[in-house]
Design a protein around this motif. Structure first.
Motif, short mmCIF file in Angstrom:
data_model
loop_
_atom_site.label_atom_id
_atom_site.label_comp_id
_atom_site.label_asym_id
_atom_site.label_seq_id
_atom_site.Cartn_x
_atom_site.Cartn_y
_atom_site.Cartn_z
N THR A 192 -3.50 -8.58 -8.83
CA THR A 192 -2.17 -8.59 -8.23
C THR A 192 -1.68 -7.17 -7.97
N GLU A 193 -0.80 -7.05 -6.97
CA GLU A 193 -0.25 -5.74 -6.63
C GLU A 193 0.55 -5.17 -7.80
N THR A 194 1.30 -6.03 -8.50
CA THR A 194 2.11 -5.56 -9.62
C THR A 194 1.25 -5.02 -10.74
N ALA A 195 0.18 -5.73 -11.10
CA ALA A 195 -0.68 -5.28 -12.19
C ALA A 195 -1.33 -3.94 -11.85
N LEU A 196 -1.78 -3.79 -10.62
CA LEU A 196 -2.44 -2.54 -10.23
C LEU A 196 -1.45 -1.38 -10.19
N LEU A 197 -0.22 -1.65 -9.74
CA LEU A 197 0.80 -0.59 -9.76
C LEU A 197 1.16 -0.21 -11.19
N ASN A 198 1.24 -1.21 -12.07
CA ASN A 198 1.52 -0.92 -13.46
C ASN A 198 0.42 -0.06 -14.09
N GLU A 199 -0.82 -0.39 -13.74
CA GLU A 199 -1.94 0.41 -14.26
C GLU A 199 -1.90 1.82 -13.68
N GLN A 200 -1.55 1.92 -12.41
CA GLN A 200 -1.44 3.23 -11.78
C GLN A 200 -0.39 4.09 -12.48
N ARG A 201 0.72 3.48 -12.80
CA ARG A 201 1.81 4.21 -13.47
C ARG A 201 1.41 4.66 -14.87
N ILE A 255 -5.15 10.05 -11.58
CA ILE A 255 -4.59 9.66 -10.29
C ILE A 255 -5.39 8.48 -9.76
N LYS A 256 -4.72 7.35 -9.56
CA LYS A 256 -5.41 6.13 -9.13
C LYS A 256 -4.86 5.64 -7.81
N GLN A 257 -5.74 5.00 -7.03
CA GLN A 257 -5.32 4.28 -5.84
C GLN A 257 -6.20 3.03 -5.76
N GLN A 258 -5.55 1.87 -5.78
CA GLN A 258 -6.29 0.61 -5.85
C GLN A 258 -5.68 -0.41 -4.90
N ILE A 259 -6.55 -1.33 -4.44
CA ILE A 259 -6.08 -2.44 -3.62
C ILE A 259 -6.75 -3.70 -4.15
N GLY A 260 -5.94 -4.73 -4.43
CA GLY A 260 -6.45 -5.92 -5.10
C GLY A 260 -6.52 -7.13 -4.18
N ALA A 261 -7.03 -8.23 -4.75
CA ALA A 261 -7.25 -9.45 -3.98
C ALA A 261 -5.96 -9.98 -3.36
N GLN A 262 -4.84 -9.84 -4.07
CA GLN A 262 -3.57 -10.31 -3.54
C GLN A 262 -3.20 -9.57 -2.26
N GLU A 263 -3.28 -8.24 -2.29
CA GLU A 263 -2.92 -7.44 -1.12
C GLU A 263 -3.92 -7.64 0.02
N LEU A 264 -5.21 -7.80 -0.32
CA LEU A 264 -6.22 -8.02 0.71
C LEU A 264 -5.95 -9.32 1.46
N SER A 265 -5.59 -10.36 0.73
CA SER A 265 -5.29 -11.64 1.36
C SER A 265 -4.03 -11.55 2.21
N ARG A 266 -3.00 -10.87 1.68
CA ARG A 266 -1.73 -10.73 2.40
C ARG A 266 -1.92 -10.02 3.73
N LYS A 267 -2.85 -9.06 3.77
CA LYS A 267 -3.08 -8.29 4.98
C LYS A 267 -4.23 -8.83 5.83
N PHE A 301 8.33 4.47 -9.39
CA PHE A 301 8.18 3.02 -9.38
C PHE A 301 9.54 2.38 -9.59
N PRO A 302 10.30 2.13 -8.51
CA PRO A 302 11.65 1.56 -8.68
C PRO A 302 11.64 0.19 -9.35
N GLN A 303 10.70 -0.68 -8.95
CA GLN A 303 10.54 -2.00 -9.55
C GLN A 303 9.05 -2.22 -9.81
N ASN A 304 8.74 -3.35 -10.44
CA ASN A 304 7.35 -3.54 -10.85
C ASN A 304 6.40 -3.75 -9.67
N ASP A 305 6.89 -4.07 -8.47
CA ASP A 305 6.01 -4.21 -7.31
C ASP A 305 6.40 -3.22 -6.20
#
Length: 911
Positions: free
Chosen positions: A117-126, A131-143, A697-701
């Motif tokens: 999920t985008e939220t989990a990956l952003l949380n891990e990034q934070r 320095i991390k940059q990740q794209i997950g299955a949720q974002e891949l499907s959305r796009k 990170f203003p909010q979790n997503d």
């Protein structure tokens, strides 16, 4: 007196701080999973910047002033939890998050599949110290992304080389990047490339993709742009099975009344065509002629399933398997020119390309948790990709077809890439402080180009027909090549925590490890050239088999020869073999220097050996070249936590870039419009890298970030035309220096909430990169270091090839869920500005690919708990893809075509 006053002031300050500051502590639990701890949930104090991310045990702490607050706990896929809290009555908090009844389908959000999920990956990034940059299955499907190559271009600073699976990261191409799967390296499917084509990987197998653009000592030191790690999907459910069906169509392909492809190829992408063992039998070849295909609609089918098995009182086995097949038809038509420095076109052609591509993917993952301290995992991946292209070039060709009608070159190319990956990984917790991790992989790839055909003809006004051109033997030929590459890789590391604090946590972590890579490549090629005895063989463009057949061979109209002629050893292939060994030891130390400042220091030592042997038409006696390097590679990462939702980061490192097997082997590869050969004098570049990043990170997503980066490269490697009558291309260290500087920005924001829940909203995302690249071009250095090779650069400095100054991505998504239904609509746009394709030589200007943008629309809906549908429209603007040659007098258009729009529909059913 002063000392007493200072002591009193100090004690008063400490007492005041103790009274005004409190620590809110607690745990977040998952009510949908037997109240197990919920890692990485976000806990915030509403209307403040204060917050924390729960750790892997669901535990969190928030430092705050005394007062009353509303505590908000959230995690995507769960209902937001809000409760009042007053620091005058401090107590540990237990929060149970309840899953939402309406979720996206499993490709968008799976409640238990948190890492996708985008939220989990952003949380891990934070939370990460790196320095991390990740794209997950949720974002891949959305796009609406279907393959990994397209996936990584949705991230900041990455663009894709058109019509290939290769990528450029911060202006640096294939040679500067590395590809791994679950942290273990992957082999290339292409003799021209270091990395495997990422479009071979369907996103159905992906949990998430990590793009590390800063160097870490645990990764290979052969790094300049990024390390792309594909993390394969794992089962997180008790059991599921789903079926996916799809169809697609390219508007260019549909616009063709007749779609011509070579006969004799399997439509599933599994064709075997052995090389003939004699020069006298023409019947074993595939046809030159092409046949008409039915209406070119593509299709896809996929099966996904998983199940968990409990073994004994502690063990659990998670199985995930997927099998997918897809195909597509493409067509493009446009201009293709070859122009000299004065603007004269030696070739002025119209190019038509009919394409049929297939991709078959199978994957099995077995993850066995023996107990809480020991885990084993086995991953198997099979990928079969095929490409069938019919290229037709028609028009003016100097010396070959100079009449008003001109001539025709027809080339039919079939390639099949078959990859098998076996991985075994283990994790063993030895005690509270020490963990042992290990992994081993065996990769094997077979890449074959069996019986590529090419014929050339010109219009003869006297005969009032086309005749076969015989200016050079290679004008009409058949070509076979096979590449087999095997690689064994081993990873092992020990993590040890140290500097225990009063609350039981540790300030430091030391990792010591070993990486080994052992790679062998065998490449063989034979080209059968047609030596024609008659100067006026009349042929119809799509009926060449009426000329090149067994009957006419027996009659003596032509014979087959190789570069060795037609003697006893004529069928002995030209080849090159590569043997590479890398032994590496590394150590990293992470330490929390203060409550806000943490550091990671790493050092890596690599001993590299690369031996290449060859026997080719350029060097008909066996030769070899051994390259060795010892590399000491430091890296530093600093993280400063401004507050719970804001970080400053710094990363610096030294790395290197190796030449590849083919680049150092004297093998000649002939394309229609260029000829490329290897250079045994090529050597490695050294790279110095630095990044400074701010993230919020203003909010979790949501995230807002900006990065400034720079790279200095000593002895950069470029693909360059040499000074020769044919302007052949080779690989050279073209100067002493090159550098890249730039800035990247990213914003992900929820624009509008249409209700109080998180199930009816409009969100927005944008990322962009602006870069400046420059490098020295030194003809004297080239002549000095490469005996027998000379260049005459048009300029003394130039940008990096493949580097766009500006890259941008933007997307807008509307999502609404109710009961067990949902709809999601996304509009995405990406743009890359001009970039150099090849450097100018002999007063010719640089070849520059002009900038263009692509607009896509994706719609997904879930009708009920089991059934869903997706629609997509890709490349809606259908821009012209142009290449110009920037001569001193003016820019000349040398290539232009359109890709066409692609429309697709998919259906998904979960049992």
């Amino acid at each position: 007196m002063k000392l007493n006053f200072l002591a009193a002031a100090f004690l008063f300050g400490v007492a005041t701080y103790a009274q005004e500051h409190q620590t809110i502590k607690g745990y977040v639990y998952d009510s949908a999973n037997n109240n197990e701890p919920l890692p990485y949930a976000t806990v915030m104090l509403q209307n403040t910047d204060l917050g924390a991310e729960a750790d892997e045990n669901g535990y969190f702490e928030i430092e705050c002033n005394q007062g009353s607050y509303l505590i908000e706990a959230s995690y995507t896929g769960y209902q937001t939890f809000v409760m009042p809290y007053n620091t005058t009555n401090p107590q540990d908090i237990s929060i149970n998050l309840v899953s939402e009844n309406a979720n996206l389908d499993e490709l968008i959000i799976t409640v238990n599949n948190k890492k996708s999920t985008e939220t989990a990956l952003l949380n891990e990034q934070r939370k990460s110290l790196e320095i991390k940059q990740q794209i997950g299955a949720q974002e891949l499907s959305r796009k609406g992304v279907s393959d990994v190559a397209a996936a990584v271009t949705k991230t900041t600073g990455v663009n894709k080389q058109e019509s290939t699976g290769g990528i450029f990261v911060r202006g640096l191409g294939d040679r500067y990047n590395s590809t791994t799967m679950n942290g273990l390296p992957l082999v290339s499917n292409n003799p021209d490339k270091k990395n495997i084509d990422l479009d071979l990987f369907s996103t159905n197998i992906v949990e998430y993709i990590s793009i590390d653009k800063t160097y870490l000592a645990r990764n290979s030191g052969d790094f300049g742009g990024a390390t792309v790690d594909i993390v394969s999907k794992k089962n997180t459910e008790t059991g599921f099975f789903s079926v996916n069906l799809g169809a697609n169509a390219n508007t260019n392909a549909l616009g063709q009344k007749d779609f011509y492809l070579q006969e004799g190829r399997n439509s599933l992408g599994f064709s075997k065509n052995n090389q003939p063992n004699t020069l006298n039998n023409h019947t074993s070849f595939t046809p030159f002629d092409t046949g008409k295909r039915n209406v070119p609609f593509g299709s896809s089918i996929g099966f996904n399933g998983g199940k968990s098995f409990f073994i004994g009182s502690e063990g659990k086995l998670d199985i995930f398997a997927t099998a997918n097949f897809g195909n597509e038809f493409k067509y493009k038509e446009g201009l293709n020119k070859t122009i000299n420095a004065q603007g004269f076109a030696s070739k002025n052609l119209t190019q038509k390309t009919y394409s049929y591509n297939t991709n078959t993917t199978g994957m099995l993952n077995a993850n066995y948790e023996i107990n809480a301290n020991n885990t084993l995992a086995y991953n198997f991946l099979f990928v079969n990709g095929s490409s069938l292209n019919n290229d037709i070039y028609s028009g003016y060709m100097v010396d070959k077809a100079e009449s008003a009608v001109g001539g025709i070159i027809q080339r039919n190319t079939y390639t099949q890439d078959q990859l098998m990956v076996h991985q075994l990984l283990g994790k063993h917790v030895l005690n509270d402080q020490t963990t042992f991790n290990w992994g081993a992989s065996l990769n094997n790839i077979d890449s074959n180009m069996p019986d590529r055909t090419q014929n050339t003809m010109r219009w003869d006004s006297d005969a009032n027909d086309y005749v076969i051109v015989r200016q050079a033997r290679s004008d009409n030929h058949r070509y076979f090549h096979s590449l087999n590459e095997k690689e064994i890789a081993v990873n092992a590391s020990v993590d040890h925590k140290f500097a225990k604090t009063e609350d039981g946590s540790y300030k430091g972590n030391l990792t010591i490890g070993y990486n080994g890579r052992f790679k062998k490549r065998d490449f063989n090629a034979v080209q059968f050239n047609y030596e024609i005895s008659s100067s006026n063989l009349i042929a119809q463009p799509n009926q060449v088999d009426q000329i090149f057949n067994q009957e006419n061979m027996d009659a003596g109209l032509f014979k087959l020869v190789t570069f060795r002629g037609d003697g006893a050893n004529a069928l002995e292939p030209q080849y090159y073999n590569g043997d590479a060994k890398t032994h590496a030891g590394f150590a990293t130390a992470a330490y929390q220097l203060s409550p806000k400042l943490s550091a990671v220091v790493g050092i890596r030592y690599e001993k590299i050996s690369q031996d290449v042997a060859w026997k080719t038409q350029l060097d008909n006696t066996e030769n070899n070249n051994l390259f060795e390097k010892n590399a000491f590679l430091p890296n530093l990462n600093l993280k400063y936590e401004v507050n719970g939702v804001q970080n400053l980061r710094l990363a610096a490192s030294k790395t290197y870039t190796l030449p590849q097997f083919k680049e150092r082997a004297r093998f000649l590869y002939e394309n229609v419009d260029e000829t490329v050969f290897g250079n045994q004098y090529l050597y490695a570049s050294d790279n110095y890298n630095v990044d400074l990043k701010w993230e919020y990170f203003p909010q979790n997503d949501e995230v807002i970030s900006a990065t400034v980066f720079g790279k200095y490269i000593q002895n950069p490697i470029n693909t360059t035309n040499i000074a020769s009558s044919s302007n052949d291309i080779t690989y050279l260290n073209t100067g002493d220096w090159g550098h890249v500087t730039g800035i990247e920005v990213e914003l992900r924001k929820n624009l509008v909430y249409f209700n109080d829940d998180n199930d009816n909203k409009l969100s927005f995302g944008i990322n962009a990169a602006y870069m400046k690249t420059n490098q020295e071009l030194d003809a004297e250095k080239v002549a000095r270091e490469n005996p027998g090779l000379n260049v005459n650069f048009t300029h003394t400095e130039a940008k990096f090839t493949g580097a766009s100054e500006f890259l941008g991505n933007a997307d807008v998504t509307y999502f609404k869920a109710w009961n067990d239904k949902n709809i999601m609509a996304t509009l995405t746009y990406n743009y890359n500005s001009d970039r150099i394709y090849a450097l100018g030589n002999e007063q010719k200007g640089n070849l520059v690919d002009k900038g263009f943008g692509m607009l896509d629309f994706i719609f997904k809906t879930k009708f009920n708990e089991n059934f869903g549908m997706g629609l997509s429209a890709k490349n809606l603007l259908n821009p012209s893809i142009d290449r110009v040659q920037q001569n001193l007098d003016q820019d000349h258009l040398v290539r232009s075509y359109k890709l066409g729009s692609v429309f697709s529909i998919s259906l998904n059913y979960n049992f």
